[in-house]
Scaffold this active site. Structure first.
Site, PDB file in Angstrom:
ATOM      1  N   ARG A 159      48.571  39.320  50.360  1.00  0.00           N
ATOM      2  CA  ARG A 159      47.811  40.156  50.441  1.00  0.00           C
ATOM      3  C   ARG A 159      47.141  40.525  52.010  1.00  0.00           C
ATOM      4  NH1 ARG A 159      50.155  39.810  47.018  1.00  0.00           N
ATOM      5  NH2 ARG A 159      49.660  38.959  44.875  1.00  0.00           N
ATOM      6  N   SER A 208      41.061  38.693  42.290  1.00  0.00           N
ATOM      7  CA  SER A 208      41.156  36.855  42.671  1.00  0.00           C
ATOM      8  C   SER A 208      40.241  36.426  44.094  1.00  0.00           C
ATOM      9  CB  SER A 208      42.429  36.685  43.707  1.00  0.00           C
ATOM     10  OG  SER A 208      43.214  36.592  42.220  1.00  0.00           O
ATOM     11  N   GLU A 279      40.334  36.501  49.681  1.00  0.00           N
ATOM     12  CA  GLU A 279      40.624  37.857  49.461  1.00  0.00           C
ATOM     13  C   GLU A 279      40.073  39.066  49.210  1.00  0.00           C
ATOM     14  OE1 GLU A 279      44.508  36.651  46.479  1.00  0.00           O
ATOM     15  OE2 GLU A 279      44.267  39.448  45.909  1.00  0.00           O
TER      16      GLU A 279
HETATM   17  C1  LIG Z   1      40.610  42.138  36.965  1.00  0.00           C
HETATM   18  C2  LIG Z   1      41.904  42.002  38.103  1.00  0.00           C
HETATM   19  C3  LIG Z   1      42.381  41.964  37.831  1.00  0.00           C
HETATM   20  C4  LIG Z   1      43.731  42.020  39.647  1.00  0.00           C
HETATM   21  N1  LIG Z   1      44.691  41.806  39.626  1.00  0.00           N
HETATM   22  C5  LIG Z   1      45.460  41.709  40.660  1.00  0.00           C
HETATM   23  C6  LIG Z   1      46.766  41.534  40.819  1.00  0.00           C
HETATM   24  O1  LIG Z   1      47.277  41.100  39.674  1.00  0.00           O
HETATM   25  N2  LIG Z   1      47.106  41.383  41.806  1.00  0.00           N
HETATM   26  C7  LIG Z   1      46.791  41.986  43.158  1.00  0.00           C
HETATM   27  O2  LIG Z   1      47.101  41.927  43.975  1.00  0.00           O
HETATM   28  N3  LIG Z   1      45.538  41.984  43.436  1.00  0.00           N
HETATM   29  C8  LIG Z   1      44.722  42.043  42.126  1.00  0.00           C
HETATM   30  N4  LIG Z   1      43.693  42.979  41.629  1.00  0.00           N
HETATM   31  C9  LIG Z   1      42.791  42.685  42.764  1.00  0.00           C
HETATM   32  C10 LIG Z   1      42.781  44.372  43.123  1.00  0.00           C
HETATM   33  O3  LIG Z   1      43.091  45.350  42.478  1.00  0.00           O
HETATM   34  C11 LIG Z   1      44.048  44.618  44.340  1.00  0.00           C
HETATM   35  O4  LIG Z   1      43.919  44.003  45.845  1.00  0.00           O
HETATM   36  C12 LIG Z   1      44.412  46.242  44.569  1.00  0.00           C
HETATM   37  O5  LIG Z   1      45.209  46.546  45.139  1.00  0.00           O
HETATM   38  C13 LIG Z   1      43.065  47.123  45.783  1.00  0.00           C
HETATM   39  O6  LIG Z   1      43.074  48.167  45.246  1.00  0.00           O
HETATM   40  P1  LIG Z   1      41.967  48.777  45.148  1.00  0.00           P
HETATM   41  O7  LIG Z   1      41.747  50.974  45.140  1.00  0.00           O
HETATM   42  O8  LIG Z   1      40.675  48.872  43.926  1.00  0.00           O
HETATM   43  O9  LIG Z   1      40.874  48.995  47.027  1.00  0.00           O
HETATM   44  P2  LIG Z   1      39.739  48.643  46.936  1.00  0.00           P
HETATM   45  O10 LIG Z   1      38.741  47.928  46.186  1.00  0.00           O
HETATM   46  O11 LIG Z   1      38.703  49.744  46.587  1.00  0.00           O
HETATM   47  O12 LIG Z   1      39.510  48.142  48.516  1.00  0.00           O
HETATM   48  C14 LIG Z   1      40.354  46.958  49.206  1.00  0.00           C
HETATM   49  C15 LIG Z   1      40.540  47.206  50.625  1.00  0.00           C
HETATM   50  O13 LIG Z   1      41.763  48.240  50.598  1.00  0.00           O
HETATM   51  C16 LIG Z   1      40.534  49.129  51.732  1.00  0.00           C
HETATM   52  N5  LIG Z   1      41.399  50.133  51.074  1.00  0.00           N
HETATM   53  C17 LIG Z   1      41.161  50.656  49.927  1.00  0.00           C
HETATM   54  N6  LIG Z   1      41.425  51.931  49.906  1.00  0.00           N
HETATM   55  C18 LIG Z   1      42.088  52.193  51.079  1.00  0.00           C
HETATM   56  C19 LIG Z   1      43.403  53.399  52.044  1.00  0.00           C
HETATM   57  N7  LIG Z   1      43.746  54.316  50.929  1.00  0.00           N
HETATM   58  N8  LIG Z   1      43.292  53.087  52.815  1.00  0.00           N
HETATM   59  C20 LIG Z   1      43.417  52.138  53.999  1.00  0.00           C
HETATM   60  N9  LIG Z   1      42.467  51.086  53.047  1.00  0.00           N
HETATM   61  C21 LIG Z   1      42.383  51.551  51.874  1.00  0.00           C
HETATM   62  C22 LIG Z   1      39.678  48.866  51.221  1.00  0.00           C
HETATM   63  O14 LIG Z   1      39.117  48.908  52.675  1.00  0.00           O
HETATM   64  C23 LIG Z   1      39.340  47.425  51.699  1.00  0.00           C
HETATM   65  O15 LIG Z   1      39.796  46.492  52.759  1.00  0.00           O
HETATM   66  C24 LIG Z   1      42.890  42.942  40.610  1.00  0.00           C
HETATM   67  C25 LIG Z   1      41.826  42.636  40.305  1.00  0.00           C
HETATM   68  C26 LIG Z   1      40.778  42.903  39.584  1.00  0.00           C
HETATM   69  C27 LIG Z   1      39.122  43.388  39.129  1.00  0.00           C
END
Ligand SMILES: Cc1cc2nc3c(=O)[nH]c(=O)nc-3n(C[C@H](O)[C@H](O)[C@H](O)COP(=O)(O)OP(=O)(O)OC[C@H]3O[C@@H](n4cnc5c(N)ncnc54)[C@H](O)[C@@H]3O)c2cc1C
Length: 291
Positions: A159, A208, A279
């Site tokens: 992570r 998480s 996280e």
């Molecule tokens: C129900 C649920 C289940 C989940 N299960 C998991 C799991 O099993 N495993 C897991 O690892 N995570 C899980 N997550 C967390 C999340 O989905 C992941 O961390 C995911 O990768 C975040 O992606 P996002 O596009 O939503 O990023 P965001 O939440 O929008 O952003 C997260 C971070 O990434 C940065 N970011 C986003 N896009 C970019 C980009 N294009 N360039 C640079 N930085 C960027 C943001 O600035 C921020 O710091 C879960 C979340 C939920 C709600």
């Protein structure tokens, strides 16, 4: 085009938080670089939102240019056995493209409701696989323009990535392998069923809350052992299903979520002597109190 005072709650899965002072949706690499230069010329900080699935935004908003990738920066296609995804492409779209092309290896991401770029930032993972296992390289952009970085240069670990503030993942290439649409579908169905059995999949959460302190002690088990399942502050509740999730039970604020996080962290530290590391990523001046 740069908009002002755009509400960010609708760009997060937990549904809390204030407004972005500036907001833009670049659709091409050129538009992205222009937006980054616009911010640099004015001394404005840059933040990125993906699908907001691991984000907590300050209730008073964010004094920055917040970018959300769109258009070709949020599309995905298959090239041979490589999946080429815009940084803003939803994992669900990537998976759909892979399945349609008979490619496997991305099924683990089916339960991760984020984007390709968010996955790089977080080195997202599930069921024993994570982004660095399938990532060929990523195009990372700042105001000086794009660079292509491999997994080692991105410094991906649990992570974690070495991406710096203001760096935007514009494109990701994933190495997949030949499979069949039926096999991919079956694996996804199995993983989603496992997920549904253990996590609050039908609630507003940001995934998480804390990283697992060790393989032996999961954050969820530690918080549960402190009796915090169902604990509520304002509109935020520690999920009765899985204690490492916070649910928005209606009208939650980010301050409610943060207070619940602080309480969980304090209690786990008291009981286990462990300092939980969050996280979920903070946008705006959010901070947990020291232990
Ligand atoms: C129900 C649920 C289940 C989940 N299960 C998991 C799991 O099993 N495993 C897991 O690892 N995570 C899980 N997550 C967390 C999340 O989905 C992941 O961390 C995911 O990768 C975040 O992606 P996002 O596009 O939503 O990023 P965001 O939440 O929008 O952003 C997260 C971070 O990434 C940065 N970011 C986003 N896009 C970019 C980009 N294009 N360039 C640079 N930085 C960027 C943001 O600035 C921020 O710091 C879960 C979340 C939920 C709600």
């Amino acid at each position: 085009m740069i908009d002002e005072h755009v509400p960010l709650a609708r760009h997060t899965t937990i549904g809390t938080g204030g407004r972005a002072r500036f907001f833009a949706r670049p659709e091409t690499l050129d538009e992205l670089v222009d937006a980054l230069r616009w911010a640099r010329e004015r001394g404005v900080a840059v933040e990125v939102v993906g699908l907001g699935s691991n984000l907590l935004v300050h209730d008073a908003g964010v004094d920055a240019l917040v970018l959300r990738l769109a258009g070709e920066l949020a599309a995905a296609h298959v090239d041979g056995e490589t999946l080429v995804a815009g940084g803003g492409a939803a994992n669900a779209v990537c998976l759909h493209r892979a399945r349609a092309a008979g490619l496997g290896g991305f099924e683990f991401a089916s339960a991760i409701p984020g984007s390709a770029g968010g996955g790089v930032r977080m080195n997202a993972g599930a069921y024993g696989r994570e982004w660095r296992d399938v990532l060929v390289d990523a195009v990372v952009v700042d105001a000086d323009g794009p660079r292509t970085l491999g997994p080692t240069e991105l410094d991906l670990s649990y992570r974690h990535s070495g991406l710096r503030p203001g760096e935007v993942v514009a494109q990701v290439r994933f190495a997949l392998e030949s499979s069949s649409a039926e096999a991919v579908k079956a694996t996804v169905a199995e993983l989603l069923a496992r997920r549904k059995a253990t996590q609050p999949t039908n609630k507003r959460t940001f995934g998480s809350v804390f990283k697992n302190p060790s393989a032996e002690l999961g954050a969820g088990r530690a918080i549960e052992a402190c009796g915090l399942k169902g604990h509520r502050i304002g509109g935020a509740v520690v999920s009765p299903r899985h204690a490492n999730f916070i649910e928005n039970a209606g009208r939650a604020t980010s301050a409610d979520c943060l207070a619940l996080m602080a309480e969980a962290r304090r209690r786990v530290h008291e009981r286990f002597g462990v300092e939980l590391e969050h996280e979920v990523r903070f946008l705006g001046p959010l901070e947990l109190p020291p232990l």
